[in-house]
Design a protein around this motif. Sequence first.
Motif, mmCIF file in Angstrom:
data_model
loop_
_atom_site.group_PDB
_atom_site.id
_atom_site.type_symbol
_atom_site.label_atom_id
_atom_site.label_comp_id
_atom_site.label_asym_id
_atom_site.label_seq_id
_atom_site.Cartn_x
_atom_site.Cartn_y
_atom_site.Cartn_z
ATOM 1 N N LEU A 181 0.807 -1.219 0.000
ATOM 2 C CA LEU A 181 0.000 0.000 0.000
ATOM 3 C C LEU A 181 0.840 1.269 0.000
ATOM 4 O O LEU A 181 0.387 2.302 -0.497
ATOM 5 C CB LEU A 181 -0.977 -0.006 1.175
ATOM 6 C CG LEU A 181 -2.028 -1.118 1.148
ATOM 7 C CD1 LEU A 181 -3.010 -0.938 2.291
ATOM 8 C CD2 LEU A 181 -2.743 -1.198 -0.183
ATOM 9 N N HIS A 182 2.054 1.211 0.511
ATOM 10 C CA HIS A 182 2.872 2.432 0.531
ATOM 11 C C HIS A 182 3.293 2.857 -0.876
ATOM 12 O O HIS A 182 3.768 3.977 -1.059
ATOM 13 C CB HIS A 182 4.070 2.275 1.471
ATOM 14 C CG HIS A 182 5.232 1.531 0.895
ATOM 15 N ND1 HIS A 182 6.520 1.884 1.164
ATOM 16 C CD2 HIS A 182 5.298 0.456 0.075
ATOM 17 C CE1 HIS A 182 7.341 1.059 0.531
ATOM 18 N NE2 HIS A 182 6.623 0.185 -0.124
ATOM 19 N N TRP A 187 1.157 3.271 -3.282
ATOM 20 C CA TRP A 187 -0.025 3.784 -3.970
ATOM 21 C C TRP A 187 -0.652 4.959 -3.235
ATOM 22 O O TRP A 187 -0.563 5.075 -2.021
ATOM 23 C CB TRP A 187 -1.062 2.661 -4.109
ATOM 24 C CG TRP A 187 -0.514 1.493 -4.849
ATOM 25 C CD1 TRP A 187 -0.005 0.341 -4.312
ATOM 26 C CD2 TRP A 187 -0.369 1.371 -6.259
ATOM 27 N NE1 TRP A 187 0.430 -0.485 -5.307
ATOM 28 C CE2 TRP A 187 0.221 0.120 -6.519
ATOM 29 C CE3 TRP A 187 -0.684 2.195 -7.333
ATOM 30 C CZ2 TRP A 187 0.501 -0.327 -7.798
ATOM 31 C CZ3 TRP A 187 -0.409 1.752 -8.619
ATOM 32 C CH2 TRP A 187 0.176 0.503 -8.839
ATOM 33 N N ASP A 213 -4.122 7.130 -2.005
ATOM 34 C CA ASP A 213 -5.284 6.640 -1.256
ATOM 35 C C ASP A 213 -6.336 6.010 -2.164
ATOM 36 O O ASP A 213 -6.919 4.978 -1.828
ATOM 37 C CB ASP A 213 -5.917 7.772 -0.437
ATOM 38 C CG ASP A 213 -5.081 8.153 0.775
ATOM 39 O OD1 ASP A 213 -4.114 7.432 1.107
ATOM 40 O OD2 ASP A 213 -5.404 9.184 1.401
ATOM 41 N N CYS A 230 -5.166 2.634 -3.146
ATOM 42 C CA CYS A 230 -5.211 1.765 -1.961
ATOM 43 C C CYS A 230 -6.636 1.293 -1.700
ATOM 44 O O CYS A 230 -6.859 0.115 -1.387
ATOM 45 C CB CYS A 230 -4.680 2.495 -0.729
ATOM 46 S SG CYS A 230 -2.899 2.667 -0.692
ATOM 47 N N GLU A 260 3.434 -3.023 6.809
ATOM 48 C CA GLU A 260 3.707 -1.645 6.390
ATOM 49 C C GLU A 260 4.399 -0.889 7.519
ATOM 50 O O GLU A 260 4.225 -1.211 8.694
ATOM 51 C CB GLU A 260 2.403 -0.903 6.047
ATOM 52 C CG GLU A 260 1.647 -1.441 4.853
ATOM 53 C CD GLU A 260 2.242 -1.058 3.508
ATOM 54 O OE1 GLU A 260 3.141 -0.189 3.458
ATOM 55 O OE2 GLU A 260 1.806 -1.637 2.501
ATOM 56 N N LEU A 279 -8.561 4.422 5.720
ATOM 57 C CA LEU A 279 -8.639 3.580 4.524
ATOM 58 C C LEU A 279 -9.503 2.347 4.784
ATOM 59 O O LEU A 279 -10.321 1.962 3.941
ATOM 60 C CB LEU A 279 -7.241 3.148 4.080
ATOM 61 C CG LEU A 279 -6.348 4.213 3.455
ATOM 62 C CD1 LEU A 279 -4.946 3.655 3.226
ATOM 63 C CD2 LEU A 279 -6.938 4.726 2.148
#
Length: 112
Positions: free
Chosen positions: A14-15, A17, A19, A22, A43, A82
């Motif tokens: 996820l880091h 991309w 929001d 994600c 993460e 998220l």
Amino acid sequence: VPAGADMYLLIRVLHDWNDEDCLRILRACRAAMGPDAVLLLGEQILQPDPARGRATGYLIDMQMMAMFGHARERSEAEFHGLFALSGFELRRVVPTASPVSIIEALPVHATG
């Protein structure tokens, strides 16, 4: 995303991309998950106050933004946000000896 697994594992994904992307990734995982499945993320978690966090986390955050535009490291509160928008609830964050923490999220069940 294959359906019906007991666990879905995303390590340092996820880091990379923003929001919006994600949310697309998390919603795809959520759609594939059964009611008892678990999502585990590996993460780095940024502390809300940079003076209390690892300096390397903020340096990596800046590097991710410079290299990939909207990619970035996130705080626990940002992961909460998220998850809330993608059908999960954050169950716990497990720190490790490395900069990466294990983030456990469970699917939110719709109530009628």
